[in-house]
Design a protein around this motif. Structure first.
Motif, PDB file in Angstrom:
ATOM      1  N   THR A 111       0.844  -1.196   0.000  1.00 32.25           N
ATOM      2  CA  THR A 111       0.000   0.000   0.000  1.00 32.25           C
ATOM      3  C   THR A 111       0.881   1.248   0.000  1.00 32.25           C
ATOM      4  O   THR A 111       1.761   1.387   0.849  1.00 32.25           O
ATOM      5  N   THR A 112       0.633   2.152  -0.947  1.00 32.68           N
ATOM      6  CA  THR A 112       1.446   3.369  -1.041  1.00 32.68           C
ATOM      7  C   THR A 112       0.649   4.636  -0.740  1.00 32.68           C
ATOM      8  O   THR A 112       1.222   5.704  -0.584  1.00 32.68           O
ATOM      9  N   ARG A 113      -0.695   4.488  -0.700  1.00 37.91           N
ATOM     10  CA  ARG A 113      -1.538   5.642  -0.336  1.00 37.91           C
ATOM     11  C   ARG A 113      -2.655   5.138   0.562  1.00 37.91           C
ATOM     12  O   ARG A 113      -3.196   4.056   0.329  1.00 37.91           O
ATOM     13  N   MET A 114      -3.040   5.952   1.530  1.00 34.89           N
ATOM     14  CA  MET A 114      -4.023   5.494   2.499  1.00 34.89           C
ATOM     15  C   MET A 114      -4.823   6.675   3.063  1.00 34.89           C
ATOM     16  O   MET A 114      -4.274   7.737   3.335  1.00 34.89           O
ATOM     17  N   ARG A 115      -6.133   6.433   3.212  1.00 33.71           N
ATOM     18  CA  ARG A 115      -6.990   7.370   3.953  1.00 33.71           C
ATOM     19  C   ARG A 115      -7.381   6.685   5.251  1.00 33.71           C
ATOM     20  O   ARG A 115      -7.996   5.620   5.207  1.00 33.71           O
ATOM     21  N   THR A 116      -7.030   7.279   6.377  1.00 31.28           N
ATOM     22  CA  THR A 116      -7.434   6.688   7.646  1.00 31.28           C
ATOM     23  C   THR A 116      -8.479   7.562   8.323  1.00 31.28           C
ATOM     24  O   THR A 116      -8.382   8.790   8.322  1.00 31.28           O
ATOM     25  N   HIS A 117      -9.497   6.898   8.866  1.00 27.99           N
ATOM     26  CA  HIS A 117     -10.544   7.596   9.612  1.00 27.99           C
ATOM     27  C   HIS A 117     -10.121   7.691  11.071  1.00 27.99           C
ATOM     28  O   HIS A 117      -9.735   6.685  11.666  1.00 27.99           O
ATOM     29  N   VAL A 118     -10.202   8.879  11.632  1.00 30.23           N
ATOM     30  CA  VAL A 118      -9.715   9.122  12.989  1.00 30.23           C
ATOM     31  C   VAL A 118     -10.862   9.618  13.855  1.00 30.23           C
ATOM     32  O   VAL A 118     -11.497  10.626  13.533  1.00 30.23           O
ATOM     33  N   GLU A 119     -11.128   8.916  14.947  1.00 33.89           N
ATOM     34  CA  GLU A 119     -12.237   9.303  15.825  1.00 33.89           C
ATOM     35  C   GLU A 119     -11.862  10.534  16.655  1.00 33.89           C
ATOM     36  O   GLU A 119     -10.783  10.599  17.240  1.00 33.89           O
ATOM     37  N   VAL A 120     -12.792  11.484  16.677  1.00 27.07           N
ATOM     38  CA  VAL A 120     -12.621  12.703  17.466  1.00 27.07           C
ATOM     39  C   VAL A 120     -13.910  12.917  18.239  1.00 27.07           C
ATOM     40  O   VAL A 120     -14.997  12.968  17.650  1.00 27.07           O
ATOM     41  N   ASP A 121     -13.819  12.972  19.555  1.00 26.85           N
ATOM     42  CA  ASP A 121     -14.996  13.240  20.388  1.00 26.85           C
ATOM     43  C   ASP A 121     -14.507  13.642  21.778  1.00 26.85           C
ATOM     44  O   ASP A 121     -13.305  13.573  22.065  1.00 26.85           O
ATOM     45  N   PRO A 122     -15.420  14.066  22.677  1.00 26.24           N
ATOM     46  CA  PRO A 122     -14.963  14.555  23.990  1.00 26.24           C
ATOM     47  C   PRO A 122     -14.289  13.489  24.859  1.00 26.24           C
ATOM     48  O   PRO A 122     -13.580  13.842  25.795  1.00 26.24           O
ATOM     49  N   ARG A 123     -14.503  12.188  24.594  1.00 21.89           N
ATOM     50  CA  ARG A 123     -13.833  11.161  25.403  1.00 21.89           C
ATOM     51  C   ARG A 123     -12.366  10.995  24.997  1.00 21.89           C
ATOM     52  O   ARG A 123     -11.468  11.037  25.835  1.00 21.89           O
ATOM     53  N   VAL A 124     -12.123  10.824  23.712  1.00 18.39           N
ATOM     54  CA  VAL A 124     -10.746  10.587  23.241  1.00 18.39           C
ATOM     55  C   VAL A 124     -10.047  11.899  22.887  1.00 18.39           C
ATOM     56  O   VAL A 124      -8.818  11.950  22.775  1.00 18.39           O
ATOM     57  N   GLY A 125     -10.842  12.963  22.763  1.00 21.39           N
ATOM     58  CA  GLY A 125     -10.269  14.273  22.418  1.00 21.39           C
ATOM     59  C   GLY A 125      -9.535  14.215  21.097  1.00 21.39           C
ATOM     60  O   GLY A 125     -10.002  13.597  20.139  1.00 21.39           O
ATOM     61  N   LEU A 126      -8.362  14.851  21.052  1.00 23.93           N
ATOM     62  CA  LEU A 126      -7.562  14.865  19.823  1.00 23.93           C
ATOM     63  C   LEU A 126      -6.380  13.898  19.912  1.00 23.93           C
ATOM     64  O   LEU A 126      -5.441  13.972  19.120  1.00 23.93           O
ATOM     65  N   LYS A 127      -6.436  12.963  20.872  1.00 22.88           N
ATOM     66  CA  LYS A 127      -5.313  12.030  21.063  1.00 22.88           C
ATOM     67  C   LYS A 127      -5.059  11.193  19.802  1.00 22.88           C
ATOM     68  O   LYS A 127      -3.920  11.007  19.381  1.00 22.88           O
ATOM     69  N   GLY A 128      -6.140  10.673  19.223  1.00 18.84           N
ATOM     70  CA  GLY A 128      -5.994   9.859  18.016  1.00 18.84           C
ATOM     71  C   GLY A 128      -5.452  10.701  16.867  1.00 18.84           C
ATOM     72  O   GLY A 128      -4.565  10.272  16.129  1.00 18.84           O
ATOM     73  N   PHE A 129      -5.994  11.906  16.731  1.00 18.38           N
ATOM     74  CA  PHE A 129      -5.571  12.796  15.651  1.00 18.38           C
ATOM     75  C   PHE A 129      -4.085  13.131  15.790  1.00 18.38           C
ATOM     76  O   PHE A 129      -3.327  13.104  14.807  1.00 18.38           O
ATOM     77  N   GLU A 130      -3.670  13.415  17.006  1.00 18.82           N
ATOM     78  CA  GLU A 130      -2.256  13.752  17.218  1.00 18.82           C
ATOM     79  C   GLU A 130      -1.348  12.560  16.914  1.00 18.82           C
ATOM     80  O   GLU A 130      -0.285  12.702  16.300  1.00 18.82           O
ATOM     81  N   ALA A 131      -1.772  11.366  17.343  1.00 17.77           N
ATOM     82  CA  ALA A 131      -0.968  10.164  17.061  1.00 17.77           C
ATOM     83  C   ALA A 131      -0.872   9.929  15.553  1.00 17.77           C
ATOM     84  O   ALA A 131       0.194   9.579  15.025  1.00 17.77           O
ATOM     85  N   MET A 132      -1.980  10.140  14.847  1.00 21.48           N
ATOM     86  CA  MET A 132      -1.987   9.923  13.394  1.00 21.48           C
ATOM     87  C   MET A 132      -1.160  10.976  12.657  1.00 21.48           C
ATOM     88  O   MET A 132      -0.535  10.686  11.638  1.00 21.48           O
ATOM     89  N   ARG A 133      -1.153  12.192  13.173  1.00 24.32           N
ATOM     90  CA  ARG A 133      -0.303  13.229  12.556  1.00 24.32           C
ATOM     91  C   ARG A 133       1.164  12.832  12.652  1.00 24.32           C
ATOM     92  O   ARG A 133       1.944  13.028  11.725  1.00 24.32           O
ATOM     93  N   ARG A 134       1.538  12.264  13.795  1.00 23.36           N
ATOM     94  CA  ARG A 134       2.926  11.797  13.949  1.00 23.36           C
ATOM     95  C   ARG A 134       3.223  10.679  12.968  1.00 23.36           C
ATOM     96  O   ARG A 134       4.272  10.662  12.322  1.00 23.36           O
TER      97      ARG A 134
END
Ligand SMILES: [Zn+2]
Length: 411
Positions: A111-134
């Motif tokens: 796989t050379t290109r990927m779209r990942t769905h990242v959950e954002v809500d008041p429980r997980v906050g932006l933790k997933g988004f920040e991890a995925m940005r890294r």
């Protein structure tokens, strides 16, 4: 421009005969039957060459959590509830570590290109988004990773979720997703997602119509909004399992509407097979939308992984070739043309869904090249051809060791 590398005698999906591919820096500089150059060489021995497999829908942030979840029913409601509970214990480091494991597996699967769905809500906050940005930054050498932020547990019913989605968009989310079926007011969620997309000029990717009752569809409202907002070509919908529960005539009508409106469809065979039809004690339906029929009617479609080892899908190896084969099997496809469509659904058509204009083996395109142990796309799907090695922007990104058979020595 001098060439840095020449790949000798590979086979392109759409061409008779073998070609050499010349790479200069990060781009493909030349494609010809025989390139004369003083450059490093790699022999492809007539194997099939692609620009890499394209994953349009995967949840890296909730991959590899099966052992943390106590699930027995295998229903969609149970999966959502189990992940919602597990998510409360997520840390950014934990999400990053699991996401990294899944992402590396996908890279090794070609796989050379990927779209990942990242959950954002008041429980997980932006933790997933920040991890995925890294992850996006750390693995840019091997894969282009798009981050689609979305509210898995509802938007209108979840105070604070929209503010977090907006914050993620301000911080550089690549696109926005929605999940109207978990919302108390699905149409209002669809409207809010379009409003955020307009504000930040983003494409949209909804989770949609994830059941087998064809008497109503949120797809109608998504079509209406796409048209009203003139967002055609920028909207994709995933699952749409309801489309597996309608006859060919109604499917043709909806296909024409999707094609005309510019809405693309991602089918997620493994998840949809696992979660649909759970109310049937026997003779369970497959519950997988007919991507090949939609494609034949002009809809841009893809096949994708969705989940890996979690309550939504307790399986997975990130192989899109396997997903194409699984789809061909359950859709009862066999001919070369249909198998070729399945190959396109994880390569060129998937890239089109992601509006990736520079995808493909062509001069001036990025030197994203994956070699499959196969002679043609239909055989690759039928025989589950393993990706052997690949390059991302001209740099070798993975190699899979070939299997060796140890015959007894003949005396
Ligand atoms: Zn999904």
């Amino acid at each position: 421009m001098p060439l840095d590398l020449v790949l000798r005698q590979g086979r392109l999906a759409d061409e008779e005969g073998l070609v050499d591919i010349g790479i200069a820096g990060e781009r493909i500089a030349e494609i010809a039957p025989a390139i004369v150059a003083d450059a490093l060489e790699e022999k492809l021995d007539g194997r099939l060459v692609t620009a890499g497999l394209v994953e349009t829908h995967i949840h890296l942030d909730k991959s590899h959590i099966l052992e943390r979840c106590d699930c027995g029913k295998g229903t969609l409601a149970e999966a959502i509830a189990a992940v919602a509970t597990a998510k409360r214990a997520f840390t950014a480091a934990d999400i990053h570590a699991r996401g990294r494991r899944t992402l590396e597996q996908a890279i090794i699967q070609g796989t050379t290109r990927m779209r990942t769905h990242v959950e954002v809500d008041p429980r997980v906050g932006l933790k997933g988004f920040e991890a995925m940005r890294r992850l996006k930054r750390d693995y840019a050498w091997a894969i282009d990773l798009e981050l689609c932020v979305f509210p898995q547990e509802g938007l209108i019913n979840d105070p604070g979720a929209e503010e977090l989605l907006v914050e993620a968009c301000e911080q550089g989310a690549d696109l926005i997703g929605g999940c109207p079926y978990t919302d108390t007011d699905p149409d209002a969620q669809i409207a809010r997602i379009f409003a955020i997309a307009r504000r930040f000029d983003l494409d949209i990717d909804f989770h949609l119509d994830f059941d087998l009752d064809p008497s109503w569809m949120h797809l109608d409202e998504v079509c209406r909004q796409t048209d009203a907002q003139r967002w055609g070509g920028r909207v994709a919908v995933g699952h749409v399992t309801k489309l597996s529960a309608i006859d060919h005539s109604r499917l043709a009508t909806i296909s024409r509407l999707l094609a005309d409106t510019g809405i693309a469809v991602t089918v997620l065979p493994s998840t949809d097979l696992f979660l649909m039809g759970r109310d049937q004690a026997h003779h369970a339906p497959r519950g997988v939308a007919p991507a090949h029929r939609l494609t034949a009617q002009g809809v841009t479609c893809s096949l994708a992984t969705n989940n890996v080892l979690n309550p939504f899908t307790p399986f997975g190896d990130c192989s899109l070739i396997r997903m194409a084969n699984l789809y061909a099997n359950i859709a009862q496809l066999a001919g070369a043309a249909d198998l070729r469509t399945c190959f396109d659904l994880v390569t060129t058509s998937a890239a089109r869904l992601m509006n990736a204009a520079d995808y493909g083996i062509a001069v001036r395109h990025p030197a994203d090249i994956v070699v499959l142990d196969s002679r043609d796309p239909a055989s690759a799907v039928a025989e589950l051809a393993p990706p052997l090695f690949g390059w991302k922007r001209g740099r070798r990104s993975f190699t899979r060791a070939a299997a060796v058979l140890h015959h007894p020595t003949v005396a």
